[in-house]
Motif scaffolding. Structure first.
Motif, PDB file in Angstrom:
ATOM      1  N   GLY A  71       0.811  -1.211   0.000  1.00  0.00           N
ATOM      2  CA  GLY A  71       0.000   0.000   0.000  1.00  0.00           C
ATOM      3  C   GLY A  71       0.842   1.257   0.000  1.00  0.00           C
ATOM      4  N   VAL A  72       1.931   1.231  -0.737  1.00  0.00           N
ATOM      5  CA  VAL A  72       2.826   2.388  -0.849  1.00  0.00           C
ATOM      6  C   VAL A  72       2.784   2.860  -2.304  1.00  0.00           C
ATOM      7  CG1 VAL A  72       5.211   3.197  -0.641  1.00  0.00           C
ATOM      8  CG2 VAL A  72       4.324   1.499   0.967  1.00  0.00           C
ATOM      9  N   GLY A  73       2.270   4.053  -2.527  1.00  0.00           N
ATOM     10  CA  GLY A  73       2.149   4.558  -3.892  1.00  0.00           C
ATOM     11  C   GLY A  73       1.256   3.674  -4.742  1.00  0.00           C
ATOM     12  N   THR A  74       0.171   3.217  -4.162  1.00  0.00           N
ATOM     13  CA  THR A  74      -0.682   2.210  -4.804  1.00  0.00           C
ATOM     14  C   THR A  74      -1.192   2.646  -6.168  1.00  0.00           C
ATOM     15  OG1 THR A  74      -1.366   1.367  -2.651  1.00  0.00           O
ATOM     16  CG2 THR A  74      -2.780   0.832  -4.533  1.00  0.00           C
ATOM     17  N   ARG A  75      -1.691   3.860  -6.277  1.00  0.00           N
ATOM     18  CA  ARG A  75      -2.265   4.292  -7.549  1.00  0.00           C
ATOM     19  C   ARG A  75      -1.213   4.347  -8.648  1.00  0.00           C
ATOM     20  NH1 ARG A  75      -7.616   6.822  -6.843  1.00  0.00           N
ATOM     21  NH2 ARG A  75      -8.010   6.980  -4.615  1.00  0.00           N
ATOM     22  N   SER A  76      -0.047   4.896  -8.345  1.00  0.00           N
ATOM     23  CA  SER A  76       1.024   4.999  -9.352  1.00  0.00           C
ATOM     24  C   SER A  76       1.559   3.630  -9.735  1.00  0.00           C
ATOM     25  CB  SER A  76       2.169   5.862  -8.817  1.00  0.00           C
ATOM     26  OG  SER A  76       1.711   7.154  -8.529  1.00  0.00           O
ATOM     27  N   PHE A 120      -8.256   3.579  -9.711  1.00  0.00           N
ATOM     28  CA  PHE A 120      -9.423   4.424  -9.460  1.00  0.00           C
ATOM     29  C   PHE A 120      -9.956   4.333  -8.034  1.00  0.00           C
ATOM     30  CE2 PHE A 120      -9.337   4.157 -14.052  1.00  0.00           C
ATOM     31  CZ  PHE A 120      -9.538   5.477 -14.388  1.00  0.00           C
ATOM     32  N   THR A 121      -9.785   3.187  -7.373  1.00  0.00           N
ATOM     33  CA  THR A 121     -10.334   3.042  -6.018  1.00  0.00           C
ATOM     34  C   THR A 121      -9.356   3.440  -4.934  1.00  0.00           C
ATOM     35  OG1 THR A 121      -9.616   0.743  -5.831  1.00  0.00           O
ATOM     36  CG2 THR A 121     -11.844   1.137  -6.700  1.00  0.00           C
ATOM     37  N   GLY A 122      -8.075   3.372  -5.219  1.00  0.00           N
ATOM     38  CA  GLY A 122      -7.090   3.615  -4.181  1.00  0.00           C
ATOM     39  C   GLY A 122      -6.821   2.341  -3.403  1.00  0.00           C
ATOM     40  N   PRO A 123      -6.022   2.438  -2.353  1.00  0.00           N
ATOM     41  CA  PRO A 123      -5.534   1.245  -1.671  1.00  0.00           C
ATOM     42  C   PRO A 123      -6.507   0.569  -0.717  1.00  0.00           C
ATOM     43  CG  PRO A 123      -4.638   3.181  -0.632  1.00  0.00           C
ATOM     44  CD  PRO A 123      -5.403   3.650  -1.849  1.00  0.00           C
ATOM     45  N   ALA A 127      -3.196   0.118   4.356  1.00  0.00           N
ATOM     46  CA  ALA A 127      -2.106   0.558   3.486  1.00  0.00           C
ATOM     47  C   ALA A 127      -1.070   1.326   4.300  1.00  0.00           C
ATOM     48  CB  ALA A 127      -2.650   1.439   2.372  1.00  0.00           C
ATOM     49  N   LEU A 128       0.202   1.094   4.003  1.00  0.00           N
ATOM     50  CA  LEU A 128       1.262   1.795   4.726  1.00  0.00           C
ATOM     51  C   LEU A 128       1.258   3.293   4.450  1.00  0.00           C
ATOM     52  CD1 LEU A 128       4.330  -0.624   4.596  1.00  0.00           C
ATOM     53  CD2 LEU A 128       2.742  -0.188   6.473  1.00  0.00           C
ATOM     54  N   ASP A 129       0.779   3.711   3.281  1.00  0.00           N
ATOM     55  CA  ASP A 129       0.702   5.143   2.983  1.00  0.00           C
ATOM     56  C   ASP A 129      -0.086   5.892   4.045  1.00  0.00           C
ATOM     57  OD1 ASP A 129       2.260   5.546   0.780  1.00  0.00           O
ATOM     58  OD2 ASP A 129       0.607   5.430  -0.658  1.00  0.00           O
ATOM     59  N   ASP A 141     -16.033   5.765   8.008  1.00  0.00           N
ATOM     60  CA  ASP A 141     -16.553   5.745   6.641  1.00  0.00           C
ATOM     61  C   ASP A 141     -15.506   6.202   5.641  1.00  0.00           C
ATOM     62  OD1 ASP A 141     -19.003   4.732   7.304  1.00  0.00           O
ATOM     63  OD2 ASP A 141     -19.920   6.704   7.565  1.00  0.00           O
ATOM     64  N   ARG A 142     -14.432   6.839   6.088  1.00  0.00           N
ATOM     65  CA  ARG A 142     -13.374   7.293   5.198  1.00  0.00           C
ATOM     66  C   ARG A 142     -12.179   6.347   5.210  1.00  0.00           C
ATOM     67  NH1 ARG A 142     -13.179  11.719   2.631  1.00  0.00           N
ATOM     68  NH2 ARG A 142     -10.943  11.862   2.820  1.00  0.00           N
ATOM     69  N   ALA A 143     -12.257   5.246   5.938  1.00  0.00           N
ATOM     70  CA  ALA A 143     -11.138   4.291   5.997  1.00  0.00           C
ATOM     71  C   ALA A 143     -10.795   3.824   4.596  1.00  0.00           C
ATOM     72  CB  ALA A 143     -11.499   3.091   6.872  1.00  0.00           C
ATOM     73  N   GLY A 144      -9.523   3.905   4.273  1.00  0.00           N
ATOM     74  CA  GLY A 144      -9.061   3.455   2.957  1.00  0.00           C
ATOM     75  C   GLY A 144      -9.138   4.513   1.891  1.00  0.00           C
ATOM     76  N   GLN A 145      -9.742   5.659   2.208  1.00  0.00           N
ATOM     77  CA  GLN A 145      -9.792   6.739   1.237  1.00  0.00           C
ATOM     78  C   GLN A 145      -8.631   7.670   1.499  1.00  0.00           C
ATOM     79  OE1 GLN A 145     -13.601   8.623   1.380  1.00  0.00           O
ATOM     80  NE2 GLN A 145     -14.708   6.696   1.146  1.00  0.00           N
ATOM     81  N   THR A 146      -8.463   8.636   0.637  1.00  0.00           N
ATOM     82  CA  THR A 146      -7.385   9.592   0.809  1.00  0.00           C
ATOM     83  C   THR A 146      -7.549  10.272   2.162  1.00  0.00           C
ATOM     84  OG1 THR A 146      -7.347   9.967  -1.558  1.00  0.00           O
ATOM     85  CG2 THR A 146      -6.242  11.598  -0.173  1.00  0.00           C
ATOM     86  N   PRO A 147      -6.534  10.179   3.038  1.00  0.00           N
ATOM     87  CA  PRO A 147      -6.665  10.749   4.370  1.00  0.00           C
ATOM     88  C   PRO A 147      -6.825  12.268   4.341  1.00  0.00           C
ATOM     89  CG  PRO A 147      -4.773   9.269   4.236  1.00  0.00           C
ATOM     90  CD  PRO A 147      -5.285   9.485   2.846  1.00  0.00           C
ATOM     91  N   VAL A 148      -7.571  12.768   5.292  1.00  0.00           N
ATOM     92  CA  VAL A 148      -7.743  14.200   5.449  1.00  0.00           C
ATOM     93  C   VAL A 148      -6.710  14.651   6.474  1.00  0.00           C
ATOM     94  CG1 VAL A 148      -9.300  16.021   6.212  1.00  0.00           C
ATOM     95  CG2 VAL A 148     -10.198  14.045   4.950  1.00  0.00           C
ATOM     96  N   THR A 149      -5.796  15.504   6.075  1.00  0.00           N
ATOM     97  CA  THR A 149      -4.768  15.990   6.978  1.00  0.00           C
ATOM     98  C   THR A 149      -5.403  16.942   7.971  1.00  0.00           C
ATOM     99  OG1 THR A 149      -3.176  15.802   5.194  1.00  0.00           O
ATOM    100  CG2 THR A 149      -2.524  17.105   7.103  1.00  0.00           C
ATOM    101  N   VAL A 150      -5.065  16.745   9.245  1.00  0.00           N
ATOM    102  CA  VAL A 150      -5.641  17.569  10.312  1.00  0.00           C
ATOM    103  C   VAL A 150      -4.624  18.568  10.784  1.00  0.00           C
ATOM    104  CG1 VAL A 150      -7.021  17.490  12.383  1.00  0.00           C
ATOM    105  CG2 VAL A 150      -6.708  15.420  11.081  1.00  0.00           C
TER     106      VAL A 150
END
Length: 150
Positions: A71-76, A120-123, A127-129, A141-150
């Motif tokens: 799960g590192v750079g999964t989309r690329s 298209f779905t992401g990791p 995922a280690l990312d 509900d956002r698990a596995g999606q692009t994380p929201v930086t806080v």
């Protein structure tokens, strides 16, 4: 139309199912690379270093498969892997016959589409990312999606 009571559980499990899918597909792809490069896992002999396209394909399989599995750079990594499998199908297998069942290209076709799905779905989850250097909201509900930086 009423929604079945299990749909909420399935929705919450979706990122984990996607993460498991990513791990299995990445592992299987990496195994193809290891077998080709080192002549192991039931393969007799290895591809010669630097030979086109076998050695390069094996390196892509090993590296991209490992990255996807972790799960590192999964989309690329998935985009590169999908492209390499499309090349393998259309250049190596398809000239023999149109259909994957008769030209030996089933694995290439399946890997191509599986990796394209991950582009298209992401990791998904696990995922280690998502662990390296980013804090995410605790929204399940956002698990596995692009994380929201806080």
């Amino acid at each position: 139309m009423p929604v079945p009571p299990t749909s909420g559980h399935l929705h919450r499990a979706q990122p984990y199912a996607l993460g498991l899918f990513r791990i299995v597909v990445g592992l299987l792809f990496a195994c193809h690379g290891v077998a080709s490069l080192f002549g192991v896992l039931g393969r007799d002999g290895s591809v010669g270093a630097g030979t086109w396209p076998g050695w390069y394909a094996a390196v892509i399989q090993l590296v991209a498969g490992g990255l996807v599995m972790l799960g590192v750079g999964t989309r690329s990594a998935s985009l590169v892997a999908s492209g390499s499998m499309a090349y393998a199908y259309f250049v190596v297998h398809q000239p023999e016959s149109l259909f994957p069942m008769t030209n030996g290209g089933e694995a290439s076709a399946m890997f191509c589409w599986a990796f394209l799905l991950l582009v298209f779905t992401g990791p998904g989850a696990l995922a280690l990312d998502s662990v390296f250097g980013r804090r995410t909201t605790g929204d399940p509900d956002r698990a596995g999606q692009t994380p929201v930086t806080v």
